[in-house]
Design a protein around this motif. Structure first.
Motif, short mmCIF file in Angstrom:
data_model
loop_
_atom_site.label_atom_id
_atom_site.label_comp_id
_atom_site.label_asym_id
_atom_site.label_seq_id
_atom_site.Cartn_x
_atom_site.Cartn_y
_atom_site.Cartn_z
N UNK A 30 0.78 -1.16 -0.01
CA UNK A 30 -0.13 -0.09 -0.17
C UNK A 30 0.86 1.40 -0.04
N UNK A 31 0.69 2.13 -0.87
CA UNK A 31 1.07 3.27 -0.91
C UNK A 31 0.85 4.26 0.33
N UNK A 32 2.23 4.77 1.02
CA UNK A 32 1.94 5.75 2.04
C UNK A 32 1.19 7.19 1.48
N UNK A 63 18.22 13.61 -13.95
CA UNK A 63 18.16 12.69 -12.95
C UNK A 63 19.20 12.60 -11.80
N UNK A 64 18.80 12.25 -10.41
CA UNK A 64 19.59 11.89 -9.40
C UNK A 64 20.06 10.36 -9.39
N UNK A 65 21.18 10.12 -9.65
CA UNK A 65 21.69 8.55 -9.15
C UNK A 65 22.38 8.49 -8.04
N UNK A 66 21.54 8.18 -6.99
CA UNK A 66 21.86 8.23 -5.62
C UNK A 66 21.91 6.70 -4.70
N UNK A 67 23.47 6.67 -4.55
CA UNK A 67 23.87 5.55 -3.79
C UNK A 67 23.17 5.37 -2.19
N UNK A 68 22.29 4.36 -2.05
CA UNK A 68 21.28 4.32 -0.93
C UNK A 68 21.83 3.08 -0.36
N UNK A 69 22.64 2.09 -0.86
CA UNK A 69 23.17 0.88 -0.11
C UNK A 69 22.28 -0.18 -0.75
N UNK A 70 21.20 -0.19 -0.53
CA UNK A 70 20.13 -1.20 -1.08
C UNK A 70 19.12 -0.56 -1.77
N UNK A 71 18.94 -0.26 -3.13
CA UNK A 71 18.10 0.34 -3.94
C UNK A 71 16.84 -0.30 -4.12
N UNK A 72 16.58 -1.46 -4.17
CA UNK A 72 15.27 -2.22 -3.94
C UNK A 72 14.73 -1.93 -2.60
N UNK A 73 15.29 -2.25 -1.71
CA UNK A 73 14.79 -1.90 -0.34
C UNK A 73 14.38 -0.52 0.08
N UNK A 74 15.26 0.44 -0.67
CA UNK A 74 14.71 1.84 -0.22
C UNK A 74 13.79 2.33 -1.20
N UNK A 75 13.72 1.53 -2.36
CA UNK A 75 12.55 1.89 -3.23
C UNK A 75 10.99 1.66 -2.50
N UNK A 76 11.02 0.24 -1.92
CA UNK A 76 9.94 -0.29 -1.16
C UNK A 76 9.41 0.85 -0.07
N UNK A 77 10.36 1.24 0.48
CA UNK A 77 10.27 2.12 1.87
C UNK A 77 9.65 3.33 1.35
N UNK A 78 10.21 4.06 0.53
CA UNK A 78 9.75 5.16 0.06
C UNK A 78 8.34 5.25 -0.43
N UNK A 113 14.94 8.43 4.60
CA UNK A 113 16.36 8.09 4.71
C UNK A 113 16.78 8.26 6.16
N UNK A 114 16.49 9.07 6.87
CA UNK A 114 17.27 9.55 8.15
C UNK A 114 16.80 8.38 9.27
N UNK A 115 15.56 7.75 8.68
CA UNK A 115 15.12 6.82 9.81
C UNK A 115 16.12 5.53 9.82
N UNK A 116 16.72 5.21 8.73
CA UNK A 116 17.57 4.23 8.74
C UNK A 116 17.05 2.97 9.11
N UNK A 117 15.86 2.54 9.01
CA UNK A 117 15.12 1.35 9.65
C UNK A 117 15.43 0.12 8.90
N UNK A 118 16.86 -0.57 9.13
CA UNK A 118 17.09 -1.54 8.57
C UNK A 118 16.93 -1.94 7.07
N UNK A 119 17.16 -0.79 6.32
CA UNK A 119 16.99 -1.18 4.79
C UNK A 119 18.25 -0.89 4.10
N UNK A 120 19.44 -0.84 4.93
CA UNK A 120 20.67 -0.80 4.07
C UNK A 120 20.98 0.30 3.66
#
Length: 427
Positions: free
Chosen positions: A29-31, A351-366, A417-424
Motif C-alpha cells: 500500500x502506498x503511504x 536524474x539523480x543517481x543516488x547510492x542508498x546501499x540497497x536500491x530495491x529495499x529503499x524503493x519499497x520503503x519510500x 532516509x534518516x530513519x535508517x530502519x534496517x533497509x541497508x
C-alpha cells in the motif's frame, strides 16, 4: 567488467524496468505523500512535467491539413533543414557538413528510432556465421537491450560505474568480441547517471568502430540539459577527426560520418515527450537503410507534428528556461539531501543517481512510507553470473517537477532516509 547474454524475445517484460517496478510495489500500500491531496509522487519516469511553448499548438493547428496525409518516412524538407541548421549552430559545424537530405532522418522520438536502427543494423549481412554482438552500457536504457533481443543478437554489457566515470570503457572489450560486434551504444549525458563523455572517449570509440567496422549509436537525447558545460557531440569529434585524416584529404568519396549515428529528441529538450518527434543524423548509408526499415514497418512523423518540431528546433529560449529549472532542482537536492547521503550532481540530464546501499529495499520503503515512486538501479542493469548488478546500490530520481514540488519530495525522502530502519541505507 563485461557480461554476455542472449535475452529471450518471449520474456522481454522480465527485464522491462517499469514492469518490474509495478510488480515490486503492487502488493505494498502506498503511504500518504506530502502533497495536500495525498497523491503519489512519481519520480521513477523521465517525463518532463513542464509544458512546451504555446506555439506548439499554434503550429500544429496551422498545419492541420496534414493530418489527412501519410507523412514521408524521411521527413519534410522544412523539418530536415531545421534539424541540420540546429546541429550546425549548436556544434559549430561547417556549412554543408550535414546534408539534410542525406544525413538526417525524422523519427518519432529516440525510442522508436533506436529500435528500428537495431533491427536494421543487426539484421544486415553478418561478419560471420555467429550471432551479431550488440555492445551496451550497464546500467542502460531498456530499449537498447530490447532492440537487441528482437534482432536475436548477443548482448554484451560493459559496466558503467563510479570508477569508470559512470560511462562504459569499450576499449576494454576483447578483440574477439569486437570482431563480432555490429552495433554499439554510448549515451551522453548518460541515463541513468548523467555522465558526459569527454572528447577522447568519443574519439576512441569512433576509431574502434571504424577499425572493426561496426555502427556506433550516440544517444544524445539529454544533450541540452546540463549543469555547467554543454556536452560535446560525436558530430564535433567526427569533424575534428576528418580535419586530421590524410585518408579523407585523398579520398573524395570518404564519408566523415562513417559508422556514426547520432540521436536527438524534443522529449527532454522541449518537454514534449508526447509530441514523439526527433531525428537521427549520421552515416548516409545507414540513414538510407534505416529509412527503408521505417517505410516497411514504421510510421513517419505526422506532418503537423513536424511543423511544431521545426519551430521547436529553431527556438532556444524555452530550452534555457528548462535548463535553469532543472538546475534549481539539483541545487535543492544537494541542499536538502546532502546531510543524509552523498549527492553527486551530474554533468547532464535531469536524474539523480543516488547510492542508498540497497536500491530495491529503499524503493519499497519510500513507497510504503510516503507514496514516492522511484526506480531501483538494479532494474536498469544486467546481472553478472553471481546475480550482482552495478545498479544494486542505487535509485534513480527523475527531477521533472517544478522546484516547489521537488522541495517537498526531497524533504520527505530525507526524513525517510534518516530513519535508517534496517533497509541497508549506505550500508
Amino acid at each position: 567488467m563485461i557480461t554476455r547474454q542472449f535475452v529471450d524475445r518471449q520474456k522481454l517484460q522480465e527485464f522491462h524496468p517499469f514492469t518490474r517496478l509495478r510488480t515490486l510495489l503492487e502488493d505494498i500500500p502506498a503511504g500518504r505523500s506530502c502533497l495536500e491531496d495525498g497523491q503519489v509522487i512519481n519520480l521513477s519516469i523521465g517525463e518532463p512535467q513542464t509544458q512546451p511553448p504555446a506555439f506548439v499548438a499554434e503550429e500544429i493547428e496551422k498545419a492541420a491539413k496534414g493530418w489527412s496525409k501519410y507523412p514521408l518516412s524521411k521527413g519534410t524538407p522544412d523539418y530536415l533543414a531545421a534539424c541540420a541548421h540546429w546541429l550546425g549552430q549548436r556544434y559549430k559545424l561547417p556549412e554543408n557538413f550535414i546534408n539534410p537530405t542525406k544525413h538526417i532522418l525524422a523519427v518519432p522520438g529516440t525510442r522508436e528510432g533506436l529500435f528500428m536502427t537495431a533491427l536494421t543494423v543487426l539484421s544486415s549481412p553478418k561478419k560471420n556465421s555467429e550471432a551479431p554482438v550488440f555492445l551496451t552500457p550497464n546500467p542502460c536504457y531498456h530499449v537498447y537491450t530490447g532492440a537487441a533481443a528482437a534482432a536475436a543478437a548477443e548482448v554484451v554489457t560493459v559496466n558503467a560505474t563510479k570508477e569508470s566515470g559512470y560511462l562504459p570503457d569499450y576499449t576494454t572489450v576483447p578483440e574477439e568480441i569486437l570482431e563480432r560486434t555490429e552495433l554499439c551504444v554510448l549515451c551522453s549525458p548518460s541515463n541513468p547517471e548523467g555522465a558526459v563523455a569527454e572528447p577522447q572517449r568519443i574519439k576512441d570509440l569512433i576509431s574502434l568502430a571504424r577499425k572493426h567496422d561496426f555502427v556506433v549509436v550516440f544517444d544524445e537525447c539529454y544533450a541540452e540539459i546540463y549543469t555547467d558545460t554543454a556536452p560535446q557531440s560525436a558530430l564535433e569529434i567526427a569533424r575534428e577527426m576528418e580535419a586530421e585524416s590524410d585518408a579523407a584529404k585523398n579520398n573524395a568519396q570518404h564519408d566523415p560520418l562513417a559508422n556514426i549515428l547520432v540521436f536527438h529528441s524534443l522529449s527532454k529538450r522541449s518537454s514534449a515527450a508526447g509530441l514523439r518527434c526527433g531525428f537521427i543524423a549520421g552515416d548516409e548509408k545507414w540513414i538510407s537503410m534505416i529509412n527503408t526499415t521505417c517505410q516497411v514497418g514504421g510510421a513517419g512523423v505526422p506532418i503537423p507534428v513536424q511543423a511544431a518540431g521545426t519551430r521547436l528546433w529553431q527556438d532556444e529560449e524555452h530550452v534555457n528556461i528548462n535548463r535553469a529549472l532543472y538546475q534549481q532542482n539539483f541545487n535543492l537536492a544537494q541542499k536538502i539531501l546532502s546531510p543524509s547521503l552523498s549527492v553527486e550532481i551530474p554533468a547532464g540530464g535531469f536524474c539523480l543517481w543516488l547510492n542508498v546501499g540497497n536500491g530495491i529495499e529503499v524503493t519499497k520503503k519510500l513507497w510504503k512510507d510516503a507514496g514516492i515512486r522511484v526506480m531501483p538501479g538494479a532494474f536498469m542493469s544486467h546481472a553478472n553470473d553471481d546475480g550482482v548488478t552495478p545498479g544494486d546500490r542505487y535509485i534513480r530520481l527523475a527531477l521533472v517537477y517544478d522546484p516547489s514540488f521537488m522541495k517537498k519530495a526531497f524533504i520527505s525522502i530525507r526524513n525517510i532516509l534518516d530513519e535508517k530502519q534496517d533497509v541497508g541505507i549506505n550500508g
